[in-house]
Design a protein around this motif. Structure first.
Motif, PDB file in Angstrom:
ATOM      1  N   TYR A  53      28.738 -35.039  14.755  1.00  0.00           N
ATOM      2  CA  TYR A  53      29.033 -34.895  13.324  1.00  0.00           C
ATOM      3  C   TYR A  53      30.123 -33.836  13.107  1.00  0.00           C
ATOM      4  N   GLN A  54      30.044 -32.732  13.845  1.00  0.00           N
ATOM      5  CA  GLN A  54      31.051 -31.690  13.712  1.00  0.00           C
ATOM      6  C   GLN A  54      32.432 -32.195  14.111  1.00  0.00           C
ATOM      7  N   ALA A 338      26.756 -27.395  26.258  1.00  0.00           N
ATOM      8  CA  ALA A 338      25.604 -26.907  25.494  1.00  0.00           C
ATOM      9  C   ALA A 338      24.283 -27.316  26.169  1.00  0.00           C
ATOM     10  N   LEU A 339      24.200 -28.553  26.639  1.00  0.00           N
ATOM     11  CA  LEU A 339      22.981 -29.031  27.301  1.00  0.00           C
ATOM     12  C   LEU A 339      22.688 -28.251  28.578  1.00  0.00           C
ATOM     13  N   LEU A 340      23.706 -28.013  29.379  1.00  0.00           N
ATOM     14  CA  LEU A 340      23.520 -27.289  30.637  1.00  0.00           C
ATOM     15  C   LEU A 340      23.107 -25.844  30.383  1.00  0.00           C
ATOM     16  N   MET A 382      27.898 -20.631  24.790  1.00  0.00           N
ATOM     17  CA  MET A 382      27.053 -19.653  24.093  1.00  0.00           C
ATOM     18  C   MET A 382      27.383 -19.593  22.600  1.00  0.00           C
ATOM     19  N   GLU A 383      28.666 -19.663  22.306  1.00  0.00           N
ATOM     20  CA  GLU A 383      29.088 -19.620  20.903  1.00  0.00           C
ATOM     21  C   GLU A 383      28.486 -20.776  20.111  1.00  0.00           C
ATOM     22  N   LYS A 384      28.483 -21.941  20.677  1.00  0.00           N
ATOM     23  CA  LYS A 384      27.960 -23.115  19.976  1.00  0.00           C
ATOM     24  C   LYS A 384      26.435 -23.066  19.851  1.00  0.00           C
ATOM     25  N   LEU A 385      25.753 -22.660  20.910  1.00  0.00           N
ATOM     26  CA  LEU A 385      24.290 -22.610  20.862  1.00  0.00           C
ATOM     27  C   LEU A 385      23.804 -21.553  19.877  1.00  0.00           C
ATOM     28  N   ILE A 386      24.493 -20.423  19.811  1.00  0.00           N
ATOM     29  CA  ILE A 386      24.117 -19.385  18.841  1.00  0.00           C
ATOM     30  C   ILE A 386      24.373 -19.878  17.420  1.00  0.00           C
ATOM     31  N   VAL A 391      19.896 -20.541  20.508  1.00  0.00           N
ATOM     32  CA  VAL A 391      19.880 -19.406  21.434  1.00  0.00           C
ATOM     33  C   VAL A 391      20.065 -18.130  20.624  1.00  0.00           C
ATOM     34  N   THR A 392      19.354 -17.090  21.006  1.00  0.00           N
ATOM     35  CA  THR A 392      19.519 -15.779  20.373  1.00  0.00           C
ATOM     36  C   THR A 392      20.060 -14.795  21.403  1.00  0.00           C
ATOM     37  N   GLN A 393      20.793 -13.801  20.912  1.00  0.00           N
ATOM     38  CA  GLN A 393      21.352 -12.780  21.798  1.00  0.00           C
ATOM     39  C   GLN A 393      20.609 -11.468  21.604  1.00  0.00           C
TER      40      GLN A 393
END
Length: 421
Positions: A53-54, A338-340, A382-386, A391-393
C-alpha cells in the motif's frame, strides 16, 4: 568485490525461509504448534500488504511528476505546460526516482566507473562514440555486480581467448537531453530523441565494458583493426586495377597533361579508340571505388545489427514502465528486509539485539545456510519496522513485538486506515 544489499531470493522464498527459522526456534523451545505457524503466515501476509500500500502511494507520486514530460503518453492535458513547470517536474521526479532505486538496492555507477567502462574495449567488438554534450543529466545505476568469464573467438574462430569481466545483472539509465535551443545553436536536428525530454531505460546482463551501448545517441565507429583490413583490401585491389585495367588510360592522360603544360613537344592525338579506352578505364575505376565504399557501409551495417541485436535481448523496460518495474522490485526488497529482521529479532524476546549483532546474524545465516554473501541493509529494515510499531528501540537494542501483538498491530492499521472526516 564487495557484497551487495540486494537479496537474490524471491519474496515468497524469503517468507518460506523465515517461517522455517521461526518453526525451528519454536521446536527448540518446545513451543511448536500449528497455530503458531498460521500466525506467522498471517503476519507475513499483513506486512506485505502494508508495504504494498505504501508503494502504491509512491507509484502515484512518480506518475504525477513524470506525466508532464513523459514521451510516450497517450492522454491529453487539461492545461499547457510551461518550460519552468516541466523543469521543476523533472527535478522532482529525479529525486523520487533516485530514492526508488535506492529502495530497490541499486547502486549508482560512479563517474570513474563510467569513464573506465567507456575506455575498455567492447566484448562484442564494436567501437561506439557518444556525444556527451547532448545531455543535461546522465545517471547510471546497477544491481547484481559479479565477475564472469567468457570465451571470445578470433581469426574466423581459429583462435580462442578467455576473458574475465565485470558483469551487471541490472542497469537503470536516467538521461535528460538539452533543450531545443542547444540543438538549434549547433545546427543539429535530433532524429532518435526529443530535445528537453527525459528517458528512462532498464537493461539486464550488461558487461561493464559495454555500458556505452546503452546511450541513446551512440554511433558505430570503425575500430583501427577494421580500418586496417578494409584499407589493405582496397590498396591491393586498387593496385591490381591500376596495373591491369587503367594502364593504357593513365599513359594517355599523362601524355595529354604533359603536352598541355608544355612538358612535352609531341602532340597527343585523341582518337575515338583512345577516348573509348579512357572512358572504360574511368568506368572500371569508378566501379572499384563504389565497390570499396559499399564494403565499408556493409561492414558498418553489420556492426549496427550486432548492436541492435544485443540491445534487443538486454532491454527490459522503457520510460514509465521502468518505475513500475522498480516499484515492484523496491517493494520486494523492503518486504524481504522487514521479514528477515523481525524474524531474527523475535527469537531474542525481550532481550533484543543491537543493530550490528542482528546484521551479523542475518548475514552469517545467509552465508552458512544458503551459500549467499550479502550486505544486509539493517538501517532501512529497522526504520520501517519501528515506523510500523513492530519493533521498539531500547537504548542500543531493538526488541520485536510478540507475534500475536504484531498481527493485531498490523490488523488495526487496516481497520483505521480511512477515518471519516
Amino acid at each position: 568485490m564487495p557484497a551487495e544489499r540486494f537479496i537474490p531470493f524471491r519474496k515468497q522464498d524469503v517468507i518460506q525461509m523465515c517461517q522455517q527459522v521461526h518453526s525451528i526456534f519454536l521446536a527448540q523451545n518446545a513451543l511448536h504448534s500449528t497455530e503458531a505457524d498460521s500466525n506467522f503466515l498471517t503476519f507475513a501476509k499483513l506486512l506485505v500488504s502494508r508495504i504494498h500500500y505504501q508503494y502504491h502511494e509512491q507509484l502515484e507520486q512518480l506518475k504525477d511528476s513524470y506525466a508532464l514530460f513523459e514521451p510516450n503518453t497517450d492522454t491529453r492535458r487539461l492545461t499547457s505546460v510551461s518550460r519552468d513547470n516541466k523543469k521543476s517536474a523533472q527535478q522532482t521526479f529525479s529525486k523520487r526516482f533516485a530514492s526508488l532505486l535506492n529502495a530497490a538496492n541499486f547502486e549508482r555507477v560512479t563517474d570513474d566507473d563510467l569513464a573506465e567502462a567507456l575506455n575498455e574495449e567492447s566484448l562484442f567488438k564494436v567501437r561506439l562514440e557518444v556525444s556527451f554534450d547532448d545531455f543535461e543529466n546522465v545517471v547510471f545505476y546497477r544491481r547484481g555486480e559479479s565477475m564472469k568469464t567468457e570465451t571470445l573467438r578470433y581469426f574466423f574462430g581459429l583462435r580462442k581467448k578467455d576473458i574475465t569481466f565485470t558483469h551487471y545483472d541490472r542497469v537503470a539509465v536516467f538521461i535528460t537531453f538539452k533543450d531545443e535551443d542547444y540543438f538549434n545553436n549547433i545546427k543539429q536536428k535530433p532524429v532518435t530523441f526529443t530535445p528537453g525530454s527525459t528517458i528512462i531505460k532498464l537493461f539486464q546482463n550488461v558487461p561493464k565494458a559495454d555500458l556505452e551501448m546503452l546511450f541513446p545517441n551512440s554511433e558505430v565507429r570503425m575500430r583501427p583493426l577494421d580500418k586496417l583490413i578494409i584499407g589493405a583490401s582496397a590498396a591491393v585491389g586498387g593496385t591490381v586495377v591500376l596495373v591491369t585495367k587503367l594502364g593504357a588510360s593513365l599513359v594517355l592522360m599523362a601524355s595529354f597533361l604533359a603536352f598541355y603544360f608544355g612538358l612535352k613537344d609531341e602532340s597527343v592525338e585523341l582518337t575515338k579508340q583512345s577516348l573509348i579506352t579512357f572512358g572504360i578505364g574511368m568506368g572500371v575505376f569508378g566501379s572499384f571505388i563504389f565497390k570499396e565504399w559499399t564494403k565499408f557501409k556493409n561492414r558498418k551495417i553489420r556492426f549496427m545489427k550486432a548492436l541492435s541485436d544485443n540491445l534487443y535481448f538486454k532491454n527490459l523496460d522503457n520510460n514509465a514502465g521502468v518505475f513500475h518495474t522498480l516499484i515492484d522490485a523496491a517493494e520486494e526488497e523492503d518486504c524481504k528486509e522487514a521479514l528477515l529482521a523481525y524474524t531474527f529479532l523475535l527469537q531474542h524476546g525481550n532481550e533484543g539485539l543491537t543493530a550490528d549483532a542482528l546484521d551479523t546474524q542475518i548475514e552469517k545465516w545467509f552465508k552458512h545456510t544458503h551459500s549467499c554473501e550479502l550486505d544486509f541493509d539493517i538501517p532501512d529494515a529497522m526504520e520501517k519496522l519501528i515506523a510500523m510499531k513492530l519493533v521498539t528501540q531500547q537504548h542500543e537494542r531493538y526488541v520485536a513485538l510478540p507475534l500475536n501483538e504484531a498481527v493485531k498491530e498490523l490488523d488495526d492499521y487496516w481497520d483505521n486506515i480511512y477515518q471519516p472526516v
